[in-house]
Write a protein that holds these residues in place. Structure first.
Motif, short mmCIF file in Angstrom:
data_model
loop_
_atom_site.label_atom_id
_atom_site.label_comp_id
_atom_site.label_asym_id
_atom_site.label_seq_id
_atom_site.Cartn_x
_atom_site.Cartn_y
_atom_site.Cartn_z
N ASP A 80 -41.18 27.73 -42.56
CA ASP A 80 -40.23 27.22 -41.55
C ASP A 80 -39.84 25.78 -41.84
OD1 ASP A 80 -40.24 29.60 -40.31
OD2 ASP A 80 -41.56 29.00 -38.66
N ASN A 81 -40.83 24.98 -42.19
CA ASN A 81 -40.56 23.56 -42.47
C ASN A 81 -39.62 23.40 -43.64
OD1 ASN A 81 -42.19 22.64 -40.41
ND2 ASN A 81 -44.00 22.57 -41.70
N LEU A 82 -39.87 24.17 -44.70
CA LEU A 82 -39.02 24.08 -45.89
C LEU A 82 -37.61 24.56 -45.58
CD1 LEU A 82 -41.45 25.21 -48.71
CD2 LEU A 82 -40.47 22.95 -48.37
N ALA A 83 -37.53 25.66 -44.81
CA ALA A 83 -36.22 26.20 -44.45
C ALA A 83 -35.44 25.17 -43.62
CB ALA A 83 -36.39 27.49 -43.66
N ARG A 84 -36.14 24.49 -42.72
CA ARG A 84 -35.50 23.48 -41.89
C ARG A 84 -35.01 22.31 -42.74
NH1 ARG A 84 -39.51 21.67 -38.34
NH2 ARG A 84 -39.98 23.86 -38.00
N LEU A 85 -35.88 21.90 -43.65
CA LEU A 85 -35.53 20.79 -44.55
C LEU A 85 -34.27 21.14 -45.35
CD1 LEU A 85 -36.72 18.03 -45.29
CD2 LEU A 85 -37.93 19.12 -47.17
N TYR A 86 -34.22 22.39 -45.80
CA TYR A 86 -33.05 22.85 -46.56
C TYR A 86 -31.81 22.84 -45.66
CZ TYR A 86 -30.03 25.70 -49.45
OH TYR A 86 -28.99 26.14 -50.20
N GLU A 87 -31.96 23.33 -44.43
CA GLU A 87 -30.84 23.36 -43.48
C GLU A 87 -30.32 21.96 -43.18
OE1 GLU A 87 -29.06 25.85 -42.32
OE2 GLU A 87 -30.28 27.10 -43.65
N GLU A 88 -31.24 21.01 -43.17
CA GLU A 88 -30.84 19.63 -42.88
C GLU A 88 -30.16 18.95 -44.06
OE1 GLU A 88 -34.32 17.62 -41.45
OE2 GLU A 88 -34.45 18.92 -39.69
N GLY A 89 -30.06 19.68 -45.17
CA GLY A 89 -29.28 19.16 -46.29
C GLY A 89 -30.10 18.55 -47.41
N PHE A 90 -31.36 19.02 -47.56
CA PHE A 90 -32.17 18.49 -48.65
C PHE A 90 -32.63 19.62 -49.57
CE2 PHE A 90 -32.49 15.29 -45.42
CZ PHE A 90 -32.36 14.12 -46.16
N HIS A 91 -32.81 19.26 -50.84
CA HIS A 91 -33.33 20.24 -51.79
C HIS A 91 -34.81 20.47 -51.53
CE1 HIS A 91 -30.04 20.88 -54.62
NE2 HIS A 91 -29.70 19.62 -54.38
N ILE A 92 -35.21 21.72 -51.68
CA ILE A 92 -36.63 22.05 -51.59
C ILE A 92 -37.12 22.69 -52.88
CG2 ILE A 92 -36.67 22.28 -49.09
CD1 ILE A 92 -36.51 25.37 -49.69
N CYS A 93 -36.21 22.78 -53.87
CA CYS A 93 -36.58 23.39 -55.14
C CYS A 93 -37.34 22.37 -56.00
CB CYS A 93 -35.34 23.89 -55.87
SG CYS A 93 -34.14 22.60 -56.22
N ASN A 94 -38.05 22.89 -57.00
CA ASN A 94 -38.83 22.01 -57.87
C ASN A 94 -37.94 21.00 -58.59
OD1 ASN A 94 -41.21 23.26 -57.25
ND2 ASN A 94 -41.06 24.71 -58.93
N LEU A 95 -36.71 21.42 -58.89
CA LEU A 95 -35.82 20.58 -59.70
C LEU A 95 -35.40 19.30 -58.98
CD1 LEU A 95 -35.45 23.21 -61.50
CD2 LEU A 95 -33.15 22.36 -61.85
N HIS A 96 -35.05 19.44 -57.69
CA HIS A 96 -34.46 18.28 -56.98
C HIS A 96 -35.17 17.99 -55.68
CE1 HIS A 96 -31.19 18.92 -59.78
NE2 HIS A 96 -31.02 20.14 -59.32
N PHE A 97 -36.43 18.39 -55.56
CA PHE A 97 -37.08 18.33 -54.25
C PHE A 97 -36.86 17.01 -53.53
CE2 PHE A 97 -40.35 17.69 -51.16
CZ PHE A 97 -40.39 18.92 -50.52
N GLY A 98 -36.38 17.11 -52.29
CA GLY A 98 -36.25 15.93 -51.43
C GLY A 98 -34.94 15.18 -51.56
N SER A 99 -34.13 15.52 -52.57
CA SER A 99 -32.87 14.78 -52.70
C SER A 99 -31.78 15.47 -51.87
CB SER A 99 -32.46 14.68 -54.17
OG SER A 99 -32.36 15.95 -54.74
#
Ligand SMILES: [Zn+2]
Length: 116
Positions: A80-99
């Motif tokens: 859920d946290n990762l999905a939310r982070l993604y929805e908020e417009g951030f990468h959650i993939c290994n390549l760009h995590f957090g950007s």
């Protein structure tokens, strides 16, 4: 002949000023880019810090009930946290995590699908 020498000096100076002006323009562009990047990173840092604080709080309140509920609940919450982070417009993939993310990212999406 002296006049000619002065004229040549002036036109030499003129072309040097032209070059300097060009360099100044380039530097201004680079500065603008750096300021923008800095702004992005500050915002991102702020966002990630907030999230981290939030997560830490949650973890503390959750740690007491974890022992009873087992691992399944923890994994679900992480998703859920990762999905939310993604929805908020951030990468959650290994390549760009957090950007910050402008468009949908296939790596993020496939990561989310794997976690489900
Ligand atoms: Zn991504």
């Amino acid at each position: 002949m002296k006049k000619k020498a002065i004229f040549e000096q002036v036109s030499h100076l003129e072309s040097q000023i032209g070059e300097l002006y060009e360099q100044l323009g380039d530097l201004k562009k680079q500065l603008a880019y750096l300021l923008e990047e800095n702004q992005h990173l500050s915002l991102e840092n702020h966002h990630l810090r907030q999230r981290l604080d939030h997560e830490n709080e949650k973890e503390q309140t959750a740690s007491s009930r974890d022992s009873k509920q087992g691992r399944g609940a923890v994994v679900g919450e992480g998703y859920d946290n990762l999905a939310r982070l993604y929805e908020e417009g951030f990468h959650i993939c290994n390549l760009h995590f957090g950007s910050p993310r402008d468009e949908d990212c296939l790596f993020c999406l496939s990561f989310l699908n794997k976690q489900k």
